[in-house]
Design an enzyme around this catalytic site. Sequence first.
Site, PDB file in Angstrom:
ATOM      1  N   ILE A  78       0.841  -1.200   0.000  1.00 22.95           N
ATOM      2  CA  ILE A  78       0.000   0.000   0.000  1.00 22.95           C
ATOM      3  C   ILE A  78       0.876   1.250   0.000  1.00 22.95           C
ATOM      4  CG2 ILE A  78      -1.697   1.339   1.315  1.00 22.95           C
ATOM      5  CD1 ILE A  78      -2.702  -1.419   2.407  1.00 22.95           C
ATOM      6  N   CYS A 102       5.311  13.786   8.952  1.00 25.84           N
ATOM      7  CA  CYS A 102       4.089  13.053   9.285  1.00 25.84           C
ATOM      8  C   CYS A 102       3.703  13.561  10.681  1.00 25.84           C
ATOM      9  CB  CYS A 102       4.319  11.540   9.244  1.00 25.84           C
ATOM     10  SG  CYS A 102       5.682  10.942  10.275  1.00 25.84           S
TER      11      CYS A 102
END
Length: 172
Positions: A78, A102
């Site tokens: 993914i 992040c």
Amino acid sequence: MDDLLVPPANFAMVDHGVFRSGFPQKCNFGFLKTLKLQSIVYLSTEPYPKSNLEFMQSNGIRLFRFAMEGSTKSSAEIHREIIEEALKVILDEQNYPLLIHCRSGKHRTGCVVGCIRKMQRWCLLSIVEEYRQFAGAKARNCDERFIEFFDVSNLKKSSQPAICFRNTFNFI
């Protein structure tokens, strides 16, 4: 105290014009201004706060958002496509100076920076050591395996700018 410059958590220089960190807070905006950022690469599914968007707009900073889920599970397939797309933005010098982040600047950012290090032909031991330095006690084996098996040849040379990170890349 207003002129105190506070970098975001886990802040560091990756290469000339490329930085990494955890999520910038309002107290970090003064510091970020000194970097004269052109772009931010955000690696999360969480919405970007209004105050950060306003800061970016008032400073002419572009946001590139790549929806990477934070996970302790091995989700390499993914993330592989998302990381490859993020790397295309990161390798484009027109986006510099650029900040990669992040939420905490550990795992998702660490995977992306680890892939950059592979492109720079760092040895795997050094890449993993840098990843662990930022991840601390929460280093994840799945992230380290992802970095180890990430195939830099997937990034076609045709999608790369002529000069990447001031000629520090040696493509295979």
